[in-house]
Motif scaffolding. Structure first.
Motif, PDB file in Angstrom:
ATOM      1  N   GLU A   9       0.814  -1.302  -0.198  1.00  0.00           N
ATOM      2  CA  GLU A   9       0.529  -0.378   0.179  1.00  0.00           C
ATOM      3  C   GLU A   9       0.749   1.116   0.259  1.00  0.00           C
ATOM      4  OE1 GLU A   9      -3.106   0.425  -0.191  1.00  0.00           O
ATOM      5  OE2 GLU A   9      -4.353  -1.721   0.018  1.00  0.00           O
ATOM      6  N   GLY A  10       0.242   2.399  -0.312  1.00  0.00           N
ATOM      7  CA  GLY A  10       1.202   3.349  -0.141  1.00  0.00           C
ATOM      8  C   GLY A  10       0.031   5.043  -1.223  1.00  0.00           C
ATOM      9  N   LEU A  11       1.351   6.020  -1.209  1.00  0.00           N
ATOM     10  CA  LEU A  11       0.603   7.423  -2.312  1.00  0.00           C
ATOM     11  C   LEU A  11       1.416   6.476  -3.149  1.00  0.00           C
ATOM     12  CD1 LEU A  11       0.775  10.342   0.294  1.00  0.00           C
ATOM     13  CD2 LEU A  11      -1.053   8.410  -0.284  1.00  0.00           C
ATOM     14  N   GLU A  12       0.363   7.559  -4.140  1.00  0.00           N
ATOM     15  CA  GLU A  12       1.282   8.199  -5.581  1.00  0.00           C
ATOM     16  C   GLU A  12       3.098   7.908  -5.625  1.00  0.00           C
ATOM     17  OE1 GLU A  12      -2.805   7.711  -6.106  1.00  0.00           O
ATOM     18  OE2 GLU A  12      -1.649   8.966  -5.467  1.00  0.00           O
ATOM     19  N   GLY A  13       3.307   7.169  -6.246  1.00  0.00           N
ATOM     20  CA  GLY A  13       5.270   8.189  -7.012  1.00  0.00           C
ATOM     21  C   GLY A  13       6.144   7.038  -4.881  1.00  0.00           C
ATOM     22  N   ALA A  14       5.086   6.252  -4.723  1.00  0.00           N
ATOM     23  CA  ALA A  14       5.883   5.367  -3.138  1.00  0.00           C
ATOM     24  C   ALA A  14       6.790   4.521  -3.548  1.00  0.00           C
ATOM     25  CB  ALA A  14       4.232   4.814  -2.285  1.00  0.00           C
ATOM     26  N   GLY A  15       6.703   4.066  -4.897  1.00  0.00           N
ATOM     27  CA  GLY A  15       7.276   2.652  -5.271  1.00  0.00           C
ATOM     28  C   GLY A  15       6.627   1.809  -4.976  1.00  0.00           C
ATOM     29  N   LYS A  16       5.535   1.532  -5.702  1.00  0.00           N
ATOM     30  CA  LYS A  16       4.355   0.196  -5.550  1.00  0.00           C
ATOM     31  C   LYS A  16       4.728  -1.016  -6.738  1.00  0.00           C
ATOM     32  CE  LYS A  16       0.718   1.518  -5.477  1.00  0.00           C
ATOM     33  NZ  LYS A  16       1.051   3.677  -5.419  1.00  0.00           N
ATOM     34  N   THR A  17       5.513  -0.374  -7.447  1.00  0.00           N
ATOM     35  CA  THR A  17       5.540  -1.270  -8.551  1.00  0.00           C
ATOM     36  C   THR A  17       7.216  -1.935  -8.407  1.00  0.00           C
ATOM     37  OG1 THR A  17       4.528  -0.216 -10.374  1.00  0.00           O
ATOM     38  CG2 THR A  17       6.464  -1.634 -11.219  1.00  0.00           C
ATOM     39  N   THR A  18       7.791  -1.537  -8.166  1.00  0.00           N
ATOM     40  CA  THR A  18       9.546  -1.816  -7.795  1.00  0.00           C
ATOM     41  C   THR A  18       9.602  -2.656  -6.426  1.00  0.00           C
ATOM     42  OG1 THR A  18      10.399   0.649  -8.696  1.00  0.00           O
ATOM     43  CG2 THR A  18      11.813  -1.174  -7.023  1.00  0.00           C
ATOM     44  N   ALA A  19       8.541  -2.143  -5.417  1.00  0.00           N
ATOM     45  CA  ALA A  19       8.589  -3.158  -4.142  1.00  0.00           C
ATOM     46  C   ALA A  19       8.177  -4.105  -4.411  1.00  0.00           C
ATOM     47  CB  ALA A  19       7.843  -2.671  -2.513  1.00  0.00           C
ATOM     48  N   HIS A  20       6.979  -4.574  -5.086  1.00  0.00           N
ATOM     49  CA  HIS A  20       5.846  -5.784  -6.526  1.00  0.00           C
ATOM     50  C   HIS A  20       6.765  -6.472  -6.581  1.00  0.00           C
ATOM     51  CE1 HIS A  20       2.591  -7.139  -7.707  1.00  0.00           C
ATOM     52  NE2 HIS A  20       2.043  -7.004  -6.696  1.00  0.00           N
ATOM     53  N   ALA A  21       7.920  -6.220  -7.079  1.00  0.00           N
ATOM     54  CA  ALA A  21       8.882  -6.940  -8.311  1.00  0.00           C
ATOM     55  C   ALA A  21       9.847  -7.307  -6.788  1.00  0.00           C
ATOM     56  CB  ALA A  21       9.798  -6.261  -9.139  1.00  0.00           C
ATOM     57  N   THR A  22      10.368  -6.870  -6.000  1.00  0.00           N
ATOM     58  CA  THR A  22      11.339  -6.328  -4.504  1.00  0.00           C
ATOM     59  C   THR A  22      10.483  -8.220  -3.897  1.00  0.00           C
ATOM     60  OG1 THR A  22      12.127  -4.894  -4.886  1.00  0.00           O
ATOM     61  CG2 THR A  22      12.479  -5.911  -2.918  1.00  0.00           C
ATOM     62  N   VAL A  23       9.202  -8.184  -4.079  1.00  0.00           N
ATOM     63  CA  VAL A  23       8.794  -8.898  -2.828  1.00  0.00           C
ATOM     64  C   VAL A  23       8.676 -10.199  -3.134  1.00  0.00           C
ATOM     65  CG1 VAL A  23       6.043  -9.283  -1.680  1.00  0.00           C
ATOM     66  CG2 VAL A  23       7.137  -7.178  -1.321  1.00  0.00           C
ATOM     67  N   VAL A  24       8.407 -10.558  -4.889  1.00  0.00           N
ATOM     68  CA  VAL A  24       8.407 -11.345  -5.518  1.00  0.00           C
ATOM     69  C   VAL A  24      10.109 -12.315  -5.275  1.00  0.00           C
ATOM     70  CG1 VAL A  24       7.601 -12.249  -7.657  1.00  0.00           C
ATOM     71  CG2 VAL A  24       6.646 -11.011  -7.007  1.00  0.00           C
ATOM     72  N   GLU A  25      10.438 -11.310  -5.500  1.00  0.00           N
ATOM     73  CA  GLU A  25      11.809 -11.457  -6.010  1.00  0.00           C
ATOM     74  C   GLU A  25      12.273 -12.804  -4.447  1.00  0.00           C
ATOM     75  OE1 GLU A  25      14.211  -9.051  -6.805  1.00  0.00           O
ATOM     76  OE2 GLU A  25      13.414  -8.633  -9.278  1.00  0.00           O
ATOM     77  N   THR A  26      11.713 -11.968  -3.799  1.00  0.00           N
ATOM     78  CA  THR A  26      12.603 -12.488  -1.697  1.00  0.00           C
ATOM     79  C   THR A  26      11.607 -13.505  -1.714  1.00  0.00           C
ATOM     80  OG1 THR A  26      12.659  -9.841  -1.303  1.00  0.00           O
ATOM     81  CG2 THR A  26      12.342 -11.552   1.098  1.00  0.00           C
ATOM     82  N   LEU A  27      10.568 -13.869  -1.819  1.00  0.00           N
ATOM     83  CA  LEU A  27       9.453 -14.645  -1.293  1.00  0.00           C
ATOM     84  C   LEU A  27      10.294 -15.809  -2.053  1.00  0.00           C
ATOM     85  CD1 LEU A  27       5.788 -13.039  -1.645  1.00  0.00           C
ATOM     86  CD2 LEU A  27       7.097 -14.107  -0.155  1.00  0.00           C
ATOM     87  N   LYS A  28      10.769 -15.860  -3.576  1.00  0.00           N
ATOM     88  CA  LYS A  28      11.225 -16.748  -4.125  1.00  0.00           C
ATOM     89  C   LYS A  28      13.109 -17.511  -3.567  1.00  0.00           C
ATOM     90  CE  LYS A  28       8.227 -16.300  -8.052  1.00  0.00           C
ATOM     91  NZ  LYS A  28       8.717 -15.788 -10.215  1.00  0.00           N
TER      92      LYS A  28
END
Length: 212
Positions: A9-28
């Motif tokens: 979650e977060g406001l516009e410009g918080a970096g959710k798209t990059t965070a999304h990828a980071t979370v998936v990579e970390t889970l794997k």
């Protein structure tokens, strides 16, 4: 094992798209290979059509309540048709936004009635909620500057700064009251933000393994 639902979650410009990828990579990296991603509003054919109506200016003014109802219509389609079936199969789901977005944007930002917000949430979602939330906190002015750098702003991104200040406060209230939430300071350098996200996800995965 039942799958887990992690939301960013977060406001516009918080970096959710990059965070999304980071979370998936970390889970794997933690050995969790069976992962899907979702976004709100959207994630199903009908929900994506509603996303267009919510995000973009139309020939008719969208009222605040109509906006809220469309968001929940899109959300219930995604939860019932994608997220819940995946979780039952043991698939982990990483979501870009969920119900906190409505509580923060429409509840705090728009100032919609709290009883309406609570009633609608209960009617649509009941007890369903994420297992873990990453809230990316950023100063609204900084986030909006980043969003403008990406290109043209959508209908919601064009709101006045005061709207986003109220929305941020709504987010902080939710995040500080939720034990299964990590607040990530998204205004820090990207490598620091990513490291903090990775650590938060690793901690959550470790906790799940200990509870098995």
């Amino acid at each position: 094992m039942q799958g887990k639902f992690i939301v960013i979650e977060g406001l516009e410009g918080a970096g959710k798209t990059t965070a999304h990828a980071t979370v998936v990579e970390t889970l794997k990296a933690c050995g969790i290979e069976n992962v899907i991603t979702t976004r709100e509003p959207g994630g199903t054919p009908l929900a994506e059509k509603l996303r267009l109506l919510i995000k973009h200016t139309t020939e008719e003014v969208v009222t605040d309540k109509a906006e809220l109802l469309m968001l929940y219509a899109a959300r219930v389609q995604l939860v019932e048709n994608v997220i819940k079936p995946a979780l039952k199969k043991g698939i982990w789901v990483v979501g870009d936004r969920h119900d906190w977005s409505s509580q923060a944007y429409q509840g705090s930002g728009r100032g919609l009635d709290k009883n309406l917000m609570a009633t609608l949430r209960q009617a649509v979602l009941g007890d369903f909620k994420p297992d873990f939330t990453l809230y990316l906190d950023i100063e609204p002015a900084v986030g909006l500057a980043r969003a403008r750098g990406r290109g043209e702003l959508d209908r919601i991104e064009q709101q006045a700064l005061d709207f986003f200040l109220r929305t941020r406060q709504g987010y902080l209230t939710l995040a500080q009251a939720e034990k299964n939430c990590a607040i990530i300071h998204a205004g820090e350098p990207l490598d620091v933000v990513q490291k903090n996200i990775q650590q938060a996800v690793k901690n959550f995965v470790q906790m799940q393994k200990m509870q098995k």
